[in-house]
Scaffold this motif. Structure first.
Motif, short mmCIF file in Angstrom:
data_model
loop_
_atom_site.label_atom_id
_atom_site.label_comp_id
_atom_site.label_asym_id
_atom_site.label_seq_id
_atom_site.Cartn_x
_atom_site.Cartn_y
_atom_site.Cartn_z
N ALA A 95 0.82 -1.21 0.00
CA ALA A 95 0.00 0.00 0.00
C ALA A 95 0.85 1.27 0.00
CB ALA A 95 -0.93 0.01 1.21
N VAL A 96 1.96 1.23 0.76
CA VAL A 96 2.86 2.38 0.87
C VAL A 96 4.27 1.89 0.54
CG1 VAL A 96 3.70 4.23 2.38
CG2 VAL A 96 1.39 3.29 2.72
N PRO A 97 4.68 2.02 -0.72
CA PRO A 97 5.95 1.43 -1.16
C PRO A 97 7.17 1.81 -0.32
CG PRO A 97 4.68 2.13 -3.04
CD PRO A 97 3.96 2.64 -1.82
N LEU A 98 7.24 3.03 0.18
CA LEU A 98 8.40 3.42 0.98
C LEU A 98 8.49 2.60 2.26
CD1 LEU A 98 10.84 5.22 1.42
CD2 LEU A 98 9.31 6.91 2.46
N VAL A 99 7.37 2.28 2.84
CA VAL A 99 7.35 1.44 4.06
C VAL A 99 7.93 0.06 3.73
CG1 VAL A 99 5.87 0.31 5.77
CG2 VAL A 99 5.45 2.68 5.12
N GLY A 100 7.58 -0.48 2.57
CA GLY A 100 8.11 -1.77 2.17
C GLY A 100 9.62 -1.74 1.97
N VAL A 101 10.11 -0.67 1.38
CA VAL A 101 11.56 -0.53 1.19
C VAL A 101 12.27 -0.45 2.53
CG1 VAL A 101 13.38 1.00 0.31
CG2 VAL A 101 11.37 0.53 -1.09
N LEU A 102 11.72 0.36 3.44
CA LEU A 102 12.34 0.50 4.76
C LEU A 102 12.29 -0.81 5.55
CD1 LEU A 102 11.01 4.04 5.73
CD2 LEU A 102 13.32 3.42 4.96
N ALA A 103 11.19 -1.53 5.45
CA ALA A 103 11.08 -2.82 6.15
C ALA A 103 12.07 -3.82 5.57
CB ALA A 103 9.66 -3.36 6.04
N ALA A 104 12.18 -3.86 4.25
CA ALA A 104 13.13 -4.78 3.61
C ALA A 104 14.56 -4.44 4.01
CB ALA A 104 12.96 -4.74 2.10
N ALA A 105 14.88 -3.14 4.06
CA ALA A 105 16.22 -2.72 4.48
C ALA A 105 16.47 -3.09 5.94
CB ALA A 105 16.39 -1.22 4.27
N GLY A 106 15.46 -2.91 6.77
CA GLY A 106 15.60 -3.27 8.18
C GLY A 106 15.84 -4.76 8.39
N LEU A 107 15.11 -5.59 7.65
CA LEU A 107 15.31 -7.04 7.77
C LEU A 107 16.67 -7.46 7.21
CD1 LEU A 107 11.69 -8.23 7.01
CD2 LEU A 107 12.94 -8.53 9.15
N PHE A 108 17.10 -6.81 6.15
CA PHE A 108 18.45 -7.08 5.62
C PHE A 108 19.48 -6.78 6.70
CE2 PHE A 108 22.31 -5.23 3.88
CZ PHE A 108 22.77 -6.26 3.06
N LEU A 109 19.36 -5.64 7.36
CA LEU A 109 20.32 -5.28 8.41
C LEU A 109 20.22 -6.21 9.61
CD1 LEU A 109 20.02 -1.39 8.26
CD2 LEU A 109 21.93 -2.81 7.45
N TYR A 110 19.01 -6.64 9.94
CA TYR A 110 18.81 -7.58 11.05
C TYR A 110 19.61 -8.86 10.81
CZ TYR A 110 16.37 -10.77 14.24
OH TYR A 110 16.07 -11.70 15.22
N PHE A 111 19.48 -9.40 9.59
CA PHE A 111 20.16 -10.67 9.31
C PHE A 111 21.65 -10.47 9.05
CE2 PHE A 111 15.74 -11.97 8.88
CZ PHE A 111 15.77 -13.06 9.72
N ALA A 112 22.06 -9.28 8.63
CA ALA A 112 23.50 -8.99 8.54
C ALA A 112 24.10 -8.98 9.95
CB ALA A 112 23.73 -7.65 7.84
N ALA A 113 23.37 -8.39 10.89
CA ALA A 113 23.82 -8.40 12.29
C ALA A 113 23.84 -9.82 12.85
CB ALA A 113 22.93 -7.50 13.13
#
Length: 116
Positions: free
Chosen positions: A63-81
């Motif tokens: 619904a809100v593409p920017l939210v999806g980008v931020l969530a995807a980036a957050g999960l990427f960083l979570y699993f990098a950590a």
């Protein structure tokens, strides 16, 4: 590419939500993982909440593409950590991590490409 974006985002959200549930219900597997990484068990609810927020954010991104980008980036960083936590204690059991990290990385890439 639209179908790939939808499919990959749903798979990534499912994986993150599933992991979140195991943390939030206090399952033995995440407890063992935290002990192995020498992290406090008190982090379980917080890590579960982060994963749940990431899963919800991925789905909200439809619904809100920017939210999806931020969530995807957050999960990427979570699993990098998570990789750093594994390597810090000398763990080489990275198959589960690789599945999650690869999925989240692919979702981040395809979400960014689809959004912009």
């Amino acid at each position: 590419m639209h179908a790939a974006h939808i499919t990959l985002t749903i798979v990534a959200a499912f994986l993150a939500a599933s992991a979140s549930v195991t943390y939030l219900i206090g399952h033995d597997y995440p407890k063992a993982q935290l002990r192995m990484k020498r992290l406090p068990l008190s982090w379980m609810p917080r890590l579960g909440a982060v994963l749940a927020a990431g899963a919800a954010g991925l789905l909200a991104g439809f619904a809100v593409p920017l939210v999806g980008v931020l969530a995807a980036a957050g999960l990427f960083l979570y699993f990098a950590a998570a990789l750093v936590a594994h390597l810090r204690v000398g763990s080489r059991d990275l198959i589960g991590w690789a599945v999650f990290f690869t999925t989240m990385t692919a979702d981040l890439i395809i979400t960014v490409l689809h959004t912009w």
